[in-house]
Design a protein around this motif. Structure first.
Motif, PDB file in Angstrom:
ATOM      1  N   ASP A 171     -16.318 -10.270 -63.893  1.00  7.92           N
ATOM      2  CA  ASP A 171     -15.793 -11.598 -63.348  1.00  7.92           C
ATOM      3  C   ASP A 171     -16.712 -12.663 -63.417  1.00  7.92           C
ATOM      4  O   ASP A 171     -17.914 -12.546 -63.007  1.00  7.92           O
ATOM      5  CB  ASP A 171     -15.402 -11.539 -61.908  1.00  7.92           C
ATOM      6  CG  ASP A 171     -14.174 -10.584 -61.607  1.00  7.92           C
ATOM      7  OD1 ASP A 171     -13.082 -10.718 -62.145  1.00  7.92           O
ATOM      8  OD2 ASP A 171     -14.204  -9.773 -60.733  1.00  7.92           O
ATOM      9  N   ILE A 172     -16.523 -13.732 -64.135  1.00  3.28           N
ATOM     10  CA  ILE A 172     -17.289 -14.843 -64.386  1.00  3.28           C
ATOM     11  C   ILE A 172     -16.918 -16.081 -63.851  1.00  3.28           C
ATOM     12  O   ILE A 172     -15.580 -16.033 -63.746  1.00  3.28           O
ATOM     13  CB  ILE A 172     -17.817 -14.932 -65.876  1.00  3.28           C
ATOM     14  CG1 ILE A 172     -16.593 -15.143 -66.834  1.00  3.28           C
ATOM     15  CG2 ILE A 172     -18.567 -13.582 -66.243  1.00  3.28           C
ATOM     16  CD1 ILE A 172     -17.086 -15.638 -68.232  1.00  3.28           C
ATOM     17  N   PRO A 173     -17.233 -17.220 -63.666  1.00  2.59           N
ATOM     18  CA  PRO A 173     -16.665 -18.415 -63.391  1.00  2.59           C
ATOM     19  C   PRO A 173     -15.433 -18.816 -64.139  1.00  2.59           C
ATOM     20  O   PRO A 173     -14.455 -19.443 -63.743  1.00  2.59           O
ATOM     21  CB  PRO A 173     -17.652 -19.431 -63.350  1.00  2.59           C
ATOM     22  CG  PRO A 173     -19.125 -18.584 -63.089  1.00  2.59           C
ATOM     23  CD  PRO A 173     -18.806 -17.667 -63.953  1.00  2.59           C
ATOM     24  N   GLY A 174     -15.395 -18.456 -65.473  1.00  2.00           N
ATOM     25  CA  GLY A 174     -14.401 -18.852 -66.363  1.00  2.00           C
ATOM     26  C   GLY A 174     -13.207 -17.761 -66.303  1.00  2.00           C
ATOM     27  O   GLY A 174     -12.121 -18.053 -67.133  1.00  2.00           O
ATOM     28  N   GLY A 175     -13.386 -16.643 -65.520  1.00  2.00           N
ATOM     29  CA  GLY A 175     -12.377 -15.605 -65.607  1.00  2.00           C
ATOM     30  C   GLY A 175     -12.612 -14.241 -65.733  1.00  2.00           C
ATOM     31  O   GLY A 175     -14.127 -14.004 -65.364  1.00  2.00           O
ATOM     32  N   ARG A 176     -11.827 -13.367 -66.506  1.00  2.84           N
ATOM     33  CA  ARG A 176     -12.557 -12.020 -66.509  1.00  2.84           C
ATOM     34  C   ARG A 176     -12.720 -11.743 -67.897  1.00  2.84           C
ATOM     35  O   ARG A 176     -12.014 -12.119 -68.906  1.00  2.84           O
ATOM     36  CB  ARG A 176     -11.483 -11.051 -65.921  1.00  2.84           C
ATOM     37  CG  ARG A 176     -11.327 -11.553 -64.488  1.00  2.84           C
ATOM     38  CD  ARG A 176     -10.352 -10.105 -64.036  1.00  2.84           C
ATOM     39  NE  ARG A 176     -11.206  -8.961 -63.751  1.00  2.84           N
ATOM     40  CZ  ARG A 176     -10.766  -7.825 -63.281  1.00  2.84           C
ATOM     41  NH1 ARG A 176      -9.427  -7.486 -63.408  1.00  2.84           N
ATOM     42  NH2 ARG A 176     -11.703  -6.842 -62.811  1.00  2.84           N
ATOM     43  N   ILE A 177     -13.860 -11.098 -68.257  1.00  2.00           N
ATOM     44  CA  ILE A 177     -14.040 -10.887 -69.666  1.00  2.00           C
ATOM     45  C   ILE A 177     -14.753  -9.484 -69.896  1.00  2.00           C
ATOM     46  O   ILE A 177     -15.253  -8.750 -68.969  1.00  2.00           O
ATOM     47  CB  ILE A 177     -15.212 -11.775 -70.307  1.00  2.00           C
ATOM     48  CG1 ILE A 177     -16.645 -11.508 -69.538  1.00  2.00           C
ATOM     49  CG2 ILE A 177     -14.661 -13.175 -70.333  1.00  2.00           C
ATOM     50  CD1 ILE A 177     -17.690 -12.378 -70.390  1.00  2.00           C
TER      51      ILE A 177
END
Length: 339
Positions: A158-164
């Motif tokens: 999980d990162i601030p921009g979503g899941r990668i």
């Protein structure tokens, strides 16, 4: 003259500076890179040295150089991998490659790093003597640059921009193909070839079964070619043309070469280190000596190695004389750059 096979010429700067003026010295090296690009050199390289008044962080310096140049390739020759984290260094190098738009070349070396008794306790936790300083550390860096995703196929973070899916960032496509190994022994060049690294050869090597520098390096060249599926070799020599230098400068250059001549006469130290003689003099004499260099005849990329402790105007004169008077006679032609 040597066979006209040299298609790429670069230069290697020591990047030294006065102890009380690091900013001025680093700026002068950046200006040398700008000059090299304007003269048509294909690449510009820096050494990485620790505990010396010089470039101790090649990636940081080349990040700056990437913003001062547009076309010239940028290189490190070499980074001793022993003090580095193969993952963190990979992040730094990938960032520089992205900033330079794919112009970075990375030279590496393995083994116990220099000044370990002084520096290693400051770098590592615990007993540094148990660390792995082998070629495996270089291979880990290469693997980190390949862009493979980490974890299982369904691993996400999980990162601030979503899941990668996690992998080293930024991913610098093609950088792993521009990794070089600074080989100076039969074992190291065989490893470099077998593992897909390009090969940097220079003015210093190890005498294995011979006291002759050129014989030793020719054997290494043959060993590397036999081990590599896609051999790429860059050869370095210390060259100081005197054509446009004044009389006082020419005498100083001659004194410099004379002060280093004794080390070329026999193997040095327990590792039997061999040195090639510096090529100092008019360009026609330098070309005659290059014509007798059996290693140069077998490579297509050449690196002018600049001496330590010369003045900025000396370096500018050497680069200019070399690119105008010597490089074309080696078969090199300036690459046209699209506007």
């Amino acid at each position: 003259m040597p066979s006209p096979l040299v298609s790429h010429v670069g230069f290697l700067s020591p990047g030294s500076y006065p102890d009380d003026d690091p900013a001025g010295g680093l700026e002068r090296t950046l200006r040398l890179f700008e000059l090299g690009e304007s003269l048509g050199f294909d690449s510009a390289w820096v050494r990485q040295r620790h505990l010396e008044p010089g470039i101790s962080a090649a990636a940081v310096f080349l990040a700056a150089a990437s913003q001062r140049t547009r076309h010239i390739q940028l290189g490190t020759a070499v980074i001793p991998i022993g003090y580095e984290s193969p993952y963190r260094l990979a992040e730094d190098l990938a960032t520089v490659d992205v900033l330079s738009r794919g112009r970075l070349n990375v030279g590496l070396s393995a083994g116990t790093p220099p000044h370990a008794e002084l520096l290693a306790p400051l770098v590592f936790d615990g007993d540094w003597r148990s660390n792995d300083f082998s070629h495996a550390r270089v291979q880990r860096l290469a693997d980190n640059l390949r862009g493979h995703y980490l974890g299982a196929s369904d691993s996400l973070i999980d990162i601030p921009g979503g899941r990668i899916r996690p992998r080293l960032q930024p991913y610098a496509k093609g950088l792993v193909e521009r990794l070089w190994y600074g080989g100076g022994s039969l074992r190291s060049v065989e490893w470099a070839g077998r593992n897909g690294f390009n090969l940097l050869m220079g003015n210093v090597t190890t005498g294995e079964g011979t006291d002759d520098f050129f014989e030793a390096q020719t054997r290494q060249l043959e060993t590397y070619r036999a081990a590599s599926a896609r051999p790429r070799i860059a050869l370095g020599r210390v060259i100081v043309p005197t054509d446009s230098a004044d009389g006082t400068t020419r005498r100083r250059y001659a004194d410099y070469a004379a002060s280093r001549h004794a080390r070329t006469l026999a193997p040095n130290g327990p590792r039997r280190t061999l040195y090639a003689a510096d090529l100092v003099g008019p360009s026609d004499q330098i070309l005659e000596r290059l014509a007798a260099d059996p290693v140069l005849a077998g490579v297509g990329e050449f690196r002018l190695e600049l001496p330590y402790a010369f003045a900025q105007h000396d370096y500018e004169q050497i680069l200019t004389d070399f690119i105008q008077r010597i490089a074309p006679e080696l078969g090199w032609a300036r690459t046209a750059i699209a506007a």
